[in-house]
Design a protein around this motif. Structure first.
Motif, PDB file in Angstrom:
ATOM      1  N   GLU A 173       0.848  -1.190   0.000  1.00  0.00           N
ATOM      2  CA  GLU A 173       0.000   0.000   0.000  1.00  0.00           C
ATOM      3  C   GLU A 173       0.885   1.242   0.000  1.00  0.00           C
ATOM      4  N   VAL A 174       0.808   2.040  -1.052  1.00  0.00           N
ATOM      5  CA  VAL A 174       1.614   3.255  -1.147  1.00  0.00           C
ATOM      6  C   VAL A 174       1.097   4.284  -0.142  1.00  0.00           C
ATOM      7  N   LEU A 175       2.007   4.841   0.663  1.00  0.00           N
ATOM      8  CA  LEU A 175       1.623   5.817   1.688  1.00  0.00           C
ATOM      9  C   LEU A 175       2.301   7.167   1.493  1.00  0.00           C
ATOM     10  N   LEU A 176       3.570   7.168   1.041  1.00  0.00           N
ATOM     11  CA  LEU A 176       4.326   8.409   0.927  1.00  0.00           C
ATOM     12  C   LEU A 176       5.072   8.452  -0.405  1.00  0.00           C
ATOM     13  N   GLU A 177       5.070   9.618  -1.021  1.00  0.00           N
ATOM     14  CA  GLU A 177       5.935   9.825  -2.186  1.00  0.00           C
ATOM     15  C   GLU A 177       7.333  10.163  -1.685  1.00  0.00           C
ATOM     16  N   ASP A 178       8.338   9.890  -2.503  1.00  0.00           N
ATOM     17  CA  ASP A 178       9.705  10.182  -2.101  1.00  0.00           C
ATOM     18  C   ASP A 178      10.500  10.663  -3.307  1.00  0.00           C
ATOM     19  N   GLU A 179      11.616  11.341  -3.047  1.00  0.00           N
ATOM     20  CA  GLU A 179      12.423  11.899  -4.130  1.00  0.00           C
ATOM     21  C   GLU A 179      13.865  12.049  -3.684  1.00  0.00           C
ATOM     22  N   LEU A 180      14.743  12.208  -4.660  1.00  0.00           N
ATOM     23  CA  LEU A 180      16.155  12.433  -4.386  1.00  0.00           C
ATOM     24  C   LEU A 180      16.346  13.809  -3.764  1.00  0.00           C
ATOM     25  N   CYS A 181      17.200  13.874  -2.761  1.00  0.00           N
ATOM     26  CA  CYS A 181      17.410  15.112  -2.019  1.00  0.00           C
ATOM     27  C   CYS A 181      18.911  15.382  -1.923  1.00  0.00           C
ATOM     28  N   VAL A 182      19.316  16.634  -2.144  1.00  0.00           N
ATOM     29  CA  VAL A 182      20.718  17.037  -2.025  1.00  0.00           C
ATOM     30  C   VAL A 182      20.871  17.887  -0.774  1.00  0.00           C
ATOM     31  N   LEU A 183      21.792  17.470   0.086  1.00  0.00           N
ATOM     32  CA  LEU A 183      22.073  18.182   1.328  1.00  0.00           C
ATOM     33  C   LEU A 183      23.470  18.789   1.284  1.00  0.00           C
ATOM     34  N   CYS A 184      23.645  19.859   2.038  1.00  0.00           N
ATOM     35  CA  CYS A 184      24.965  20.458   2.196  1.00  0.00           C
ATOM     36  C   CYS A 184      25.044  21.098   3.576  1.00  0.00           C
ATOM     37  N   ALA A 185      26.251  21.417   4.009  1.00  0.00           N
ATOM     38  CA  ALA A 185      26.433  22.128   5.277  1.00  0.00           C
ATOM     39  C   ALA A 185      25.929  23.549   5.143  1.00  0.00           C
ATOM     40  N   ASP A 186      25.569  24.149   6.270  1.00  0.00           N
ATOM     41  CA  ASP A 186      25.101  25.539   6.256  1.00  0.00           C
ATOM     42  C   ASP A 186      26.142  26.474   5.647  1.00  0.00           C
ATOM     43  N   ALA A 187      27.422  26.096   5.769  1.00  0.00           N
ATOM     44  CA  ALA A 187      28.501  26.965   5.285  1.00  0.00           C
ATOM     45  C   ALA A 187      28.909  26.677   3.840  1.00  0.00           C
ATOM     46  N   HIS A 188      28.238  25.769   3.171  1.00  0.00           N
ATOM     47  CA  HIS A 188      28.597  25.453   1.775  1.00  0.00           C
ATOM     48  C   HIS A 188      28.335  26.668   0.887  1.00  0.00           C
ATOM     49  N   PRO A 189      29.192  26.917  -0.134  1.00  0.00           N
ATOM     50  CA  PRO A 189      29.013  28.077  -1.017  1.00  0.00           C
ATOM     51  C   PRO A 189      27.653  28.138  -1.706  1.00  0.00           C
ATOM     52  N   LEU A 190      27.013  26.972  -1.920  1.00  0.00           N
ATOM     53  CA  LEU A 190      25.712  26.950  -2.609  1.00  0.00           C
ATOM     54  C   LEU A 190      24.530  26.939  -1.640  1.00  0.00           C
ATOM     55  N   ALA A 191      24.805  27.015  -0.351  1.00  0.00           N
ATOM     56  CA  ALA A 191      23.758  26.803   0.647  1.00  0.00           C
ATOM     57  C   ALA A 191      22.592  27.774   0.508  1.00  0.00           C
ATOM     58  N   ARG A 192      22.831  28.977   0.052  1.00  0.00           N
ATOM     59  CA  ARG A 192      21.765  29.982  -0.019  1.00  0.00           C
ATOM     60  C   ARG A 192      21.291  30.222  -1.448  1.00  0.00           C
ATOM     61  N   SER A 193      21.686  29.352  -2.343  1.00  0.00           N
ATOM     62  CA  SER A 193      21.233  29.480  -3.737  1.00  0.00           C
ATOM     63  C   SER A 193      19.753  29.159  -3.829  1.00  0.00           C
ATOM     64  N   ARG A 194      19.016  29.977  -4.564  1.00  0.00           N
ATOM     65  CA  ARG A 194      17.561  29.832  -4.659  1.00  0.00           C
ATOM     66  C   ARG A 194      17.147  28.703  -5.599  1.00  0.00           C
ATOM     67  N   ARG A 195      17.748  28.666  -6.757  1.00  0.00           N
ATOM     68  CA  ARG A 195      17.325  27.694  -7.769  1.00  0.00           C
ATOM     69  C   ARG A 195      18.543  27.175  -8.509  1.00  0.00           C
ATOM     70  N   LEU A 196      18.745  25.865  -8.464  1.00  0.00           N
ATOM     71  CA  LEU A 196      19.893  25.239  -9.105  1.00  0.00           C
ATOM     72  C   LEU A 196      19.431  24.158 -10.062  1.00  0.00           C
ATOM     73  N   ARG A 197      20.281  23.879 -11.029  1.00  0.00           N
ATOM     74  CA  ARG A 197      20.078  22.730 -11.903  1.00  0.00           C
ATOM     75  C   ARG A 197      21.200  21.737 -11.634  1.00  0.00           C
TER      76      ARG A 197
END
Length: 319
Positions: A173-197
């Motif tokens: 029985e399907v209950l939750l959808e799931d997707e690939l997620c990219v994580l980084c540290a708060d101090a990563h240069p891309l951490a505050r980027s709004r929209r990335l490809r």
């Protein structure tokens, strides 16, 4: 109960069921005799009684031992389930005698945000419920479910399981959808980027699971769809907990996890999720139960509803 079933009930005992399981596991009379602390002549007599009760040969004899034929495999499976249900009944009686309102035995992948939240929600709704959580690989947990050792298994509804020989025995029985997620540290240069490809992340150093995992395959697909070679991870590790720990210590790294795992790491703090398009879906998460005319027990149904509720809340938070 028809006449043939009534005959089985009168002729066979629980010891006969134990014999079927022991022979199915051990494959020889000698090994089964040791396991059940019985003599081989006694076992031979019990096997003859069992086969007479079912009116069919269940095991093929050879110099190497005994092998369950198609009929025997079906009977061994049912014997496992019945013994498992008997053990469940004993657990429930013991729990009820000490004040519990019911016992739920759950199998789940090792890291999940949904299951702990759903368990807490379930116990708020049904105080006194006892929950036994067993963690491990979903395929192995499903075998324990089929053996009657678990009431349900929470995990990915994968194409592999949907096309396996086990599917006729299961009710996913399907209950939750799931997707690939990219994580980084708060101090990563891309951490505050709004929209990335994905192309924006191609030159980054990665922490990712091994190639035989759904998450790694989804990561590779994300780059291949953009016409790019998938990056080789600087660090390859299965545990999303370890991924989060490494990211917090090295702000130059990006980590690939499933969203269900990311929720736990985000709650711990020190990491954030990057907004990357296009979104790469992963197989949905759901609940496996044994297929049967009686349907899932009420406690399992209540647990499934609890997972849906926490899933809706997490979807709102991530939106």
């Amino acid at each position: 109960m028809n006449a043939s079933t009534d005959y089985l009930v009168r002729r066979l005992r629980l010891r006969h069921l134990q014999l079927l399981v022991a022979l199915g596991d051990a494959g020889t009379m000698r090994a089964a005799a040791v396991r059940l602390h019985l003599s081989q002549p006694a076992l031979s007599k019990m096997l003859a009684e069992t086969e007479a009760g079912f009116g069919a040969r269940l095991f093929e004899r050879s110099p190497q031992g005994l092998t369950a034929n198609a009929l025997g495999q079906a009977v061994v499976y049912r014997a496992r389930v019945m013994l498992g249900e008997l053990a469940r009944g004993k657990d429930e009686v013991d729990a009820l005698r000490t004040g519990a309102k019911g016992v739920l035995r759950v199998g789940t992948l090792s890291v999940t945000a949904a299951v702990p939240q759903a368990v807490v929600h379930l116990r708020r709704r049904l105080p006194g419920t006892r929950v036994q959580i067993q963690e491990g690989r979903v395929r192995e947990l499903i075998q324990r479910l089929l053996d009657g050792e678990l009431d349900c298994v929470f995990g990915a509804i994968t194409p592999e399981l949907l096309t396996s020989d086990l599917l006729p025995l299961l009710k996913p029985e399907v209950l939750l959808e799931d997707e690939l997620c990219v994580l980084c540290a708060d101090a990563h240069p891309l951490a505050r980027s709004r929209r990335l490809r994905w192309a924006d992340l191609h030159a980054s150093s990665w922490v990712a699971p091994p190639k035989d995992t759904l998450v790694r395959q989804a990561l590779m697909t994300a780059f291949l769809n953009e016409g790019l070679d998938p990056p080789e991870p600087a660090i390859e590790v299965l545990s999303s907990v370890t991924v989060g720990s490494v990211l917090r210590m090295d702000a130059a790294l990006l980590g690939a996890v499933r969203f269900e795992h990311a929720r736990d790491e985000l709650a711990r703090g020190g990491v954030r999720r990057l907004s990357v398009t296009p979104v790469v879906p992963l197989p949905s998460l759901g609940l496996y139960t044994r297929r049967g005319a009686e349907g899932a027990p009420p406690l399992v149904q209540a647990f499934a509803e609890a997972i849906r509720r926490v899933g809706v809340r997490s979807a709102r938070v991530s939106a």
